[in-house]
Design a protein around this motif. Structure first.
Motif, PDB file in Angstrom:
ATOM      1  N   TRP A 129      -1.958 -10.730  -0.622  1.00  0.00           N
ATOM      2  CA  TRP A 129      -2.136 -10.509   0.942  1.00  0.00           C
ATOM      3  C   TRP A 129      -1.302  -9.789   1.650  1.00  0.00           C
ATOM      4  CZ3 TRP A 129      -0.444 -13.270   5.448  1.00  0.00           C
ATOM      5  CH2 TRP A 129      -1.322 -13.657   6.622  1.00  0.00           C
ATOM      6  N   LEU A 130       0.067 -10.000   1.527  1.00  0.00           N
ATOM      7  CA  LEU A 130       1.107  -9.128   2.193  1.00  0.00           C
ATOM      8  C   LEU A 130       1.068  -7.576   1.688  1.00  0.00           C
ATOM      9  CD1 LEU A 130       4.027 -11.842   2.156  1.00  0.00           C
ATOM     10  CD2 LEU A 130       2.727 -10.838   4.175  1.00  0.00           C
ATOM     11  N   VAL A 131       1.077  -7.517   0.490  1.00  0.00           N
ATOM     12  CA  VAL A 131       1.042  -6.163  -0.141  1.00  0.00           C
ATOM     13  C   VAL A 131      -0.443  -5.245   0.156  1.00  0.00           C
ATOM     14  CG1 VAL A 131       1.410  -4.715  -2.135  1.00  0.00           C
ATOM     15  CG2 VAL A 131       2.729  -6.646  -1.801  1.00  0.00           C
ATOM     16  N   LEU A 187      -1.096  -2.005   2.082  1.00  0.00           N
ATOM     17  CA  LEU A 187      -1.883  -0.858   2.031  1.00  0.00           C
ATOM     18  C   LEU A 187      -2.937  -0.639   3.042  1.00  0.00           C
ATOM     19  CD1 LEU A 187      -2.412  -1.234  -2.129  1.00  0.00           C
ATOM     20  CD2 LEU A 187      -0.693   0.261  -0.727  1.00  0.00           C
ATOM     21  N   GLY A 188      -3.342  -1.707   3.500  1.00  0.00           N
ATOM     22  CA  GLY A 188      -4.634  -1.902   4.469  1.00  0.00           C
ATOM     23  C   GLY A 188      -4.261  -0.916   5.816  1.00  0.00           C
ATOM     24  N   GLN A 189      -2.760  -1.072   6.073  1.00  0.00           N
ATOM     25  CA  GLN A 189      -2.517  -0.309   7.314  1.00  0.00           C
ATOM     26  C   GLN A 189      -2.168   1.063   7.259  1.00  0.00           C
ATOM     27  OE1 GLN A 189      -2.517  -2.401  10.219  1.00  0.00           O
ATOM     28  NE2 GLN A 189      -2.966  -4.057   8.820  1.00  0.00           N
ATOM     29  N   VAL A 190      -2.319   1.453   6.037  1.00  0.00           N
ATOM     30  CA  VAL A 190      -1.886   3.019   5.564  1.00  0.00           C
ATOM     31  C   VAL A 190      -3.145   3.733   6.257  1.00  0.00           C
ATOM     32  CG1 VAL A 190      -1.466   4.692   3.879  1.00  0.00           C
ATOM     33  CG2 VAL A 190      -0.597   2.367   3.587  1.00  0.00           C
ATOM     34  N   GLU A 191      -2.906   4.682   7.033  1.00  0.00           N
ATOM     35  CA  GLU A 191      -3.887   5.336   7.829  1.00  0.00           C
ATOM     36  C   GLU A 191      -4.039   6.963   7.220  1.00  0.00           C
ATOM     37  OE1 GLU A 191      -6.220   4.364   9.858  1.00  0.00           O
ATOM     38  OE2 GLU A 191      -5.291   2.269  10.160  1.00  0.00           O
ATOM     39  N   VAL A 192      -3.058   7.425   6.108  1.00  0.00           N
ATOM     40  CA  VAL A 192      -3.103   8.775   5.786  1.00  0.00           C
ATOM     41  C   VAL A 192      -3.807   8.881   4.493  1.00  0.00           C
ATOM     42  CG1 VAL A 192      -0.981   9.513   7.214  1.00  0.00           C
ATOM     43  CG2 VAL A 192      -0.863   8.288   4.871  1.00  0.00           C
ATOM     44  N   SER A 193      -4.380   7.751   3.886  1.00  0.00           N
ATOM     45  CA  SER A 193      -4.775   7.866   2.678  1.00  0.00           C
ATOM     46  C   SER A 193      -5.965   6.955   2.625  1.00  0.00           C
ATOM     47  CB  SER A 193      -3.846   7.489   1.888  1.00  0.00           C
ATOM     48  OG  SER A 193      -4.442   7.037   0.619  1.00  0.00           O
ATOM     49  N   ASN A 194      -7.023   7.293   1.502  1.00  0.00           N
ATOM     50  CA  ASN A 194      -7.918   6.110   1.400  1.00  0.00           C
ATOM     51  C   ASN A 194      -7.577   4.870   0.725  1.00  0.00           C
ATOM     52  OD1 ASN A 194     -10.075   7.503   2.715  1.00  0.00           O
ATOM     53  ND2 ASN A 194     -10.745   8.513   0.925  1.00  0.00           N
ATOM     54  N   ILE A 195      -6.376   4.830   0.377  1.00  0.00           N
ATOM     55  CA  ILE A 195      -5.843   3.772  -0.187  1.00  0.00           C
ATOM     56  C   ILE A 195      -6.257   2.339   0.506  1.00  0.00           C
ATOM     57  CG2 ILE A 195      -3.411   3.554   0.505  1.00  0.00           C
ATOM     58  CD1 ILE A 195      -2.814   3.060  -2.499  1.00  0.00           C
ATOM     59  N   ASN A 196      -6.300   2.384   1.844  1.00  0.00           N
ATOM     60  CA  ASN A 196      -6.557   1.322   2.820  1.00  0.00           C
ATOM     61  C   ASN A 196      -7.819   0.819   2.457  1.00  0.00           C
ATOM     62  OD1 ASN A 196      -8.139   3.184   3.947  1.00  0.00           O
ATOM     63  ND2 ASN A 196      -6.747   3.805   5.588  1.00  0.00           N
ATOM     64  N   GLN A 197      -8.729   1.474   1.768  1.00  0.00           N
ATOM     65  CA  GLN A 197     -10.121   1.062   1.516  1.00  0.00           C
ATOM     66  C   GLN A 197      -9.857  -0.391   0.584  1.00  0.00           C
ATOM     67  OE1 GLN A 197     -13.228   1.630   3.178  1.00  0.00           O
ATOM     68  NE2 GLN A 197     -11.504   3.191   4.312  1.00  0.00           N
ATOM     69  N   LEU A 198      -8.868  -0.446   0.133  1.00  0.00           N
ATOM     70  CA  LEU A 198      -8.587  -1.723  -1.075  1.00  0.00           C
ATOM     71  C   LEU A 198      -8.315  -2.940  -0.335  1.00  0.00           C
ATOM     72  CD1 LEU A 198      -6.115   0.052  -3.714  1.00  0.00           C
ATOM     73  CD2 LEU A 198      -8.532  -0.791  -3.926  1.00  0.00           C
ATOM     74  N   SER A 199      -8.155  -2.791   1.017  1.00  0.00           N
ATOM     75  CA  SER A 199      -7.858  -4.099   1.958  1.00  0.00           C
ATOM     76  C   SER A 199      -9.424  -4.642   2.386  1.00  0.00           C
ATOM     77  CB  SER A 199      -7.308  -3.713   2.985  1.00  0.00           C
ATOM     78  OG  SER A 199      -7.214  -4.627   4.195  1.00  0.00           O
ATOM     79  N   ILE A 200      -9.281  -5.864   1.838  1.00  0.00           N
ATOM     80  CA  ILE A 200     -10.584  -6.776   2.435  1.00  0.00           C
ATOM     81  C   ILE A 200     -10.523  -6.662   3.964  1.00  0.00           C
ATOM     82  CG2 ILE A 200     -11.669  -8.783   2.239  1.00  0.00           C
ATOM     83  CD1 ILE A 200     -10.584  -9.113  -0.569  1.00  0.00           C
ATOM     84  N   LEU A 201      -9.467  -7.090   4.393  1.00  0.00           N
ATOM     85  CA  LEU A 201      -9.517  -7.129   6.012  1.00  0.00           C
ATOM     86  C   LEU A 201      -9.801  -5.885   6.627  1.00  0.00           C
ATOM     87  CD1 LEU A 201      -6.191  -9.239   6.664  1.00  0.00           C
ATOM     88  CD2 LEU A 201      -8.264  -9.887   7.147  1.00  0.00           C
ATOM     89  N   ARG A 202      -9.647  -4.730   6.202  1.00  0.00           N
ATOM     90  CA  ARG A 202     -10.139  -3.462   6.700  1.00  0.00           C
ATOM     91  C   ARG A 202     -11.582  -3.287   6.861  1.00  0.00           C
ATOM     92  NH1 ARG A 202      -7.563   1.173   8.375  1.00  0.00           N
ATOM     93  NH2 ARG A 202      -8.973   2.911   8.269  1.00  0.00           N
TER      94      ARG A 202
END
Lengths: 258, 316
Positions: free
Chosen positions: A177-179, A184-199
């Motif tokens: 949840w933290l990681v 990753l969910g807060q990273v705005e410069v890459s599509n990696i934030n799509q891994l976050s369910i919260l996003r």
């Protein structure tokens, strides 16, 4: 085909009977009522009258970001693990079903229970919001219920997988949840934030005008993609969990060695 | 290949060079055996591999090497095989918050019993294991050890299995309870169910199971009928204690039939200790001899090695 379907519906009824009877005890209901009462009291005391922002912050940050995933982790993470630790798994695994079927049945029944509980909670939260004079909640309710439904599916599938991976699934879940969610969910410069369910949940909720106004930083593009990502994630976590339960032995004597 | 109860019949369980390791610890070591219909006792000291074997048979563990089949197929993740197996575990672990009837109804539905017939089925099975009706809707946490054993047996029987695997089923039962369970198991075996019982209570296994499988250090050290094992240990004679209406005449008849090696008058009312020459032929013609000579038999029991003796000898 028909026989298979009849067997599966019968098995689902059987699993539901067991899950319902274990979850819906007087003690559990009293605890849930007390927890809901405390939460309602806190909300009534801290939310300013007519402040949608206050109410949304409670519902979003405490309920959707913290309470829902943690409850899913606790309930679905332990759905198989608790049976292993209590040494009662053999009563299920010696029934005439593939192991992946048993895993899916357990998941469906536990998710069914969680959806019921969270539906009641959501109705309570919106009722409290109305009492506190928050406006525009009627428009938000259907979208919130759909988002919550998908969130519970995904969180529960992930939790079920973590529960099978390790007996310390709560710690692993909180780290995840933290990681992933808050890292990753807060990273705005890459599509990696799509891994976050919260996003994905933010994207769905931000379709509502009130939510988008309060949480301006939440993305509100491509809601159907967000739904698809949540469903694909659910499917992926479930497939991984089913594969793990199919090939791995789960015995209480193995627990100490993990 | 060791065999237990498979003479002339298709084996229910067949193990071929079966091994199971736990890391570097050997649970089962290259064992081969067959188990047929009827009652078979699984005997062995702690750590012999009994529980490992039972878990492989019931599809909870996979073999590390070799193969074990039940009804001709591997049990792991195989619904067709599991449909025919009923399992009563040793551990006293039950979902304590559930009521007996609710738990059994859930398991019956999971076992594929038609939903409409489940309540009647559950009630019948609880009657069968003689759990008093007053306890049916109580949480399992309130049950005594004996009552828990009965419920565990009920869940194993609920889908009418063709193979019943019981791990220490007599644990915690009072003598009446043991008699009840023995009666049920004998009846099931008579109806064609294969019953495999692991137990430390050897004299009960002796009375219950004609076939025995003895494990030690992960290996099968003996299997077959108790009679055959006894013969293996003591050659071709049997020792009997008999009480009859005319002991002197009986000894004459037996000597004449070339069945008696020796006898000892025990001094009690018509009591004799006999050393019988050919136990198999003796069992075939003894009743005829009694009838032909108009002798009334009051008591007949073996003075030979008990299962305890066989077990001790085999595991020395």
């Amino acid at each position: 085909m028909n026989q298979t379907l009849t067997n599966l519906t019968g098995a689902l009824r059987g699993m539901w009977t067991l899950v319902w009877a274990q979850r819906c005890t007087k003690r559990a209901l009293v605890w849930m009522a007390v927890a809901a009462g405390v939460m309602a009291l806190l909300m009534l005391r801290t939310i300013n009258h007519g402040s949608e922002r206050n109410w949304l912050e409670w519902v979003s940050w405490f309920y959707l970001h913290f309470l829902v995933p943690l409850t899913c982790l606790n309930v679905c993470g332990s759905m198989m693990r608790a049976e292993v630790q209590a040494n009662t798994l053999s009563f299920l695994t010696t029934r005439p079903h593939h192991r992946h079927t048993l895993f899916f049945l357990q998941y469906l029944c536990h998710v069914g229970w969680l959806q019921l509980v969270f539906f009641v909670c959501t109705m309570g939260l919106f009722a409290l919001g109305a009492v506190k004079g928050a406006e525009g909640l009627g428009k938000l309710l259907p979208l919130f219920l759909i988002t919550q439904f998908l969130a519970v599916l995904a969180w529960s599938a992930l939790s079920a997988l973590l529960g099978l991976l390790h007996q310390r699934f709560m710690i692993i879940g909180i780290l995840y949840w933290l990681v992933v969610e808050f890292g990753l969910g807060q990273v705005e410069v890459s599509n990696i934030n799509q891994l976050s369910i919260l996003r994905q949940l933010h994207t769905l909720l931000a379709q509502n005008e009130l939510v988008y106004t309060v949480f301006g930083s939440w993305p509100n593009d491509a809601p159907f993609m967000a739904m698809l990502v949540l469903l694909v994630a659910t499917f992926f976590f479930l497939a991984a969990g089913a594969a793990l339960f199919t090939f791995r032995e789960y015995l209480p004597s193995h627990e100490a060695g993990q | 290949m060791s065999t237990a109860g498979t003479t002339g019949t298709t084996p229910v369980i067949q193990a071929t060079e079966l091994s199971r390791w736990y890391g570097i610890v050997m649970g089962l070591n290259n064992i081969s055996f067959e188990i047929g219909p009827g009652l078979t006792g699984l005997v062995g000291p702690n750590g012999a591999g009994k529980s490992t074997l039972i878990k492989i048979i019931t599809g909870q563990l996979q073999p590390s090497d070799g193969e074990l089949t039940v009804f001709g197929a591997r049990p792991w993740n195989n619904p067709d095989v599991l449909r025919g197996i009923g399992f009563c575990p040793e551990e006293d672990a039950l979902p304590d918050r559930l009521q007996a009837r609710t738990w059994l109804r859930g398991l019956a539905l999971l076992a594929g019993i038609v939903p409409g017939t489940v309540p009647g089925h559950v009630d019948a099975i609880l009657d069968c294991v003689k759990l008093e009706r007053v306890h049916w809707d109580k949480p399992l946490a309130q049950f005594s050890k004996g009552m828990r054993q009965r419920v565990k047996l009920a869940q194993a029987l609920i889908h009418n299995p063709r193979l019943l695997v019981l791990d220490e089923p007599m644990n915690g039962l009072d003598p009446m309870g043991r008699q009840d369970i023995q009666r049920i198991l004998k009846q099931l075996a008579a109806e064609g169910t294969a019953v495999l019982i692991s137990s430390h209570i050897l004299h009960e296994l002796e009375a219950l199971c004609p076939e025995i499988l003895i494990l030690n250090w992960g290996r099968v050290i003996a299997s077959g009928s108790q009679l055959a094992l006894q013969r293996r240990l003591q050659g071709t004679e049997a020792n009997l204690h008999i009480k009859c209406s005319d002991p002197a005449r009986l000894t004459r008849v037996l000597f004449k039939a070339d069945l008696l090696l020796g006898f000892n008058d025990t001094g009690d009312d018509g009591g004799l200790d006999l050393r019988v020459k050919d136990p198999h032929r003796f069992s075939e013609c003894f009743v005829d001899l009694l009838t032909e000579n108009n002798l009334a038999l009051h008591e007949l029991r073996s003075r030979d090695r008990s299962l305890q003796d066989i077990f001790e000898k085999m595991t020395e």
